[in-house]
Design a protein around this motif. Structure first.
Motif, PDB file in Angstrom:
ATOM      1  N   GLY A   1      -7.462 -70.530  72.601  1.00 56.02           N
ATOM      2  CA  GLY A   1      -6.674 -69.452  73.184  1.00 56.02           C
ATOM      3  C   GLY A   1      -7.474 -68.585  74.134  1.00 56.02           C
ATOM      4  O   GLY A   1      -7.014 -68.258  75.233  1.00 56.02           O
ATOM      5  N   MET A   2      -8.697 -68.231  73.729  1.00 51.75           N
ATOM      6  CA  MET A   2      -9.490 -67.383  74.628  1.00 51.75           C
ATOM      7  C   MET A   2      -9.927 -68.150  75.869  1.00 51.75           C
ATOM      8  O   MET A   2     -10.032 -67.564  76.947  1.00 51.75           O
ATOM      9  CB  MET A   2     -10.657 -66.716  73.890  1.00 51.75           C
ATOM     10  CG  MET A   2     -11.742 -67.596  73.372  1.00 51.75           C
ATOM     11  SD  MET A   2     -12.814 -66.649  72.252  1.00 51.75           S
ATOM     12  CE  MET A   2     -14.368 -67.502  72.477  1.00 51.75           C
ATOM     13  N   SER A   3     -10.115 -69.454  75.748  1.00 54.90           N
ATOM     14  CA  SER A   3     -10.445 -70.267  76.927  1.00 54.90           C
ATOM     15  C   SER A   3      -9.270 -70.308  77.899  1.00 54.90           C
ATOM     16  O   SER A   3      -9.450 -70.171  79.109  1.00 54.90           O
ATOM     17  CB  SER A   3     -10.804 -71.696  76.517  1.00 54.90           C
ATOM     18  OG  SER A   3     -11.976 -71.727  75.772  1.00 54.90           O
ATOM     19  N   VAL A   4      -8.069 -70.511  77.357  1.00 52.42           N
ATOM     20  CA  VAL A   4      -6.876 -70.538  78.199  1.00 52.42           C
ATOM     21  C   VAL A   4      -6.679 -69.193  78.888  1.00 52.42           C
ATOM     22  O   VAL A   4      -6.407 -69.123  80.095  1.00 52.42           O
ATOM     23  CB  VAL A   4      -5.619 -70.918  77.377  1.00 52.42           C
ATOM     24  CG1 VAL A   4      -4.342 -70.650  78.156  1.00 52.42           C
ATOM     25  CG2 VAL A   4      -5.685 -72.378  76.962  1.00 52.42           C
ATOM     26  N   MET A   5      -6.824 -68.105  78.137  1.00 55.71           N
ATOM     27  CA  MET A   5      -6.617 -66.774  78.714  1.00 55.71           C
ATOM     28  C   MET A   5      -7.678 -66.444  79.752  1.00 55.71           C
ATOM     29  O   MET A   5      -7.366 -65.902  80.818  1.00 55.71           O
ATOM     30  CB  MET A   5      -6.586 -65.710  77.614  1.00 55.71           C
ATOM     31  CG  MET A   5      -5.385 -65.819  76.705  1.00 55.71           C
ATOM     32  SD  MET A   5      -3.803 -65.782  77.600  1.00 55.71           S
ATOM     33  CE  MET A   5      -3.830 -64.125  78.265  1.00 55.71           C
ATOM     34  N   ALA A   6      -8.940 -66.781  79.472  1.00 55.18           N
ATOM     35  CA  ALA A   6     -10.002 -66.538  80.450  1.00 55.18           C
ATOM     36  C   ALA A   6      -9.724 -67.318  81.722  1.00 55.18           C
ATOM     37  O   ALA A   6      -9.904 -66.808  82.837  1.00 55.18           O
ATOM     38  CB  ALA A   6     -11.365 -66.926  79.866  1.00 55.18           C
ATOM     39  N   ASN A   7      -9.245 -68.556  81.568  1.00 56.21           N
ATOM     40  CA  ASN A   7      -8.934 -69.391  82.719  1.00 56.21           C
ATOM     41  C   ASN A   7      -7.724 -68.864  83.481  1.00 56.21           C
ATOM     42  O   ASN A   7      -7.748 -68.737  84.704  1.00 56.21           O
ATOM     43  CB  ASN A   7      -8.702 -70.832  82.259  1.00 56.21           C
ATOM     44  CG  ASN A   7      -8.357 -71.772  83.384  1.00 56.21           C
ATOM     45  OD1 ASN A   7      -7.259 -72.297  83.429  1.00 56.21           O
ATOM     46  ND2 ASN A   7      -9.278 -71.978  84.312  1.00 56.21           N
TER      47      ASN A   7
END
Length: 195
Positions: A165-171
């Protein structure tokens, strides 16, 4: 080294270079936008030579997933040197946060690839991506179990899901600091689970 071993060693090194290049380029461009020529260029190998090692682009995707599994194994082997399992999980989060700029630009290497190849109707690549993700889940579950945290499997799923989730949001937001903030939050959560 015997002369007969030298060509085999060069061949193995070239295959490894192609696998590493495939992992990098597929992560950055995605499967559909990546050509075999892109991977050959990144590996500094003539395009025609690629077909000696990999017959199709799907073979290169398999190689990229194997490369990701190998990178994960190297990371978790290094983390195993720490005595405390919660500290190992902290180290995992630190590794994720250390890749925040890459995640903000391209997302998680395995998660991004798994999402993309799942939309395709052919082959077993989605299952292969799931196996790589399962390696991470299983390692995290082992750490929670060693720390005597109840429902180790559930906590592992929560941790890995939080990372995705944090990877998707950062991206999506093109903001690497999402990884920093959420990584700190996950570490506080882990500390609260210490016996």
């Amino acid at each position: 080294m015997a002369n007969s071993e030298m060509p085999q060693a060069r061949s193995s090194a070239k295959r490894r270079r192609l696998s590493a290049a495939a992992a990098q380029v597929l992560h950055q461009r995605g499967v559909e936008r990546t050509t075999i020529a892109d991977i050959a260029r990144a590996a500094d190998v003539p395009v025609g030579n690629v077909y000696y090692y990999f017959k199709t682009k799907d073979d290169l995707v398999h190689a990229a997933l194997a490369e990701q599994a190998q990178s994960l194994a190297e990371l978790t082997d290094a983390l195993e040197k720490q005595d405390d399992p919660i500290d190992r999980l902290h180290g995992l989060i630190d590794a994720w946060v250390g890749q925040r700029d890459v995640a903000a630009r391209y997302g998680c290497p395995t998660g991004s690839l798994a999402t993309e190849i799942d939309k395709r109707d052919e082959g077993d690549l989605d299952a292969e991506a799931g196996r790589v993700m399962r390696l991470l889940l299983d390692w995290c579950e082992t750490q929670f179990a060693r720390a005597r945290v109840p429902d180790a499997a559930g906590h592992a799923l929560t941790l890995v899901s939080a990372y995705q989730g944090m990877s998707v949001m950062a991206n999506a937001l093109r903001d690497p600091e999402v990884m920093t903030r959420e990584g700190a939050r996950l570490k506080r959560w882990l500390d609260a689970l210490r016996p």
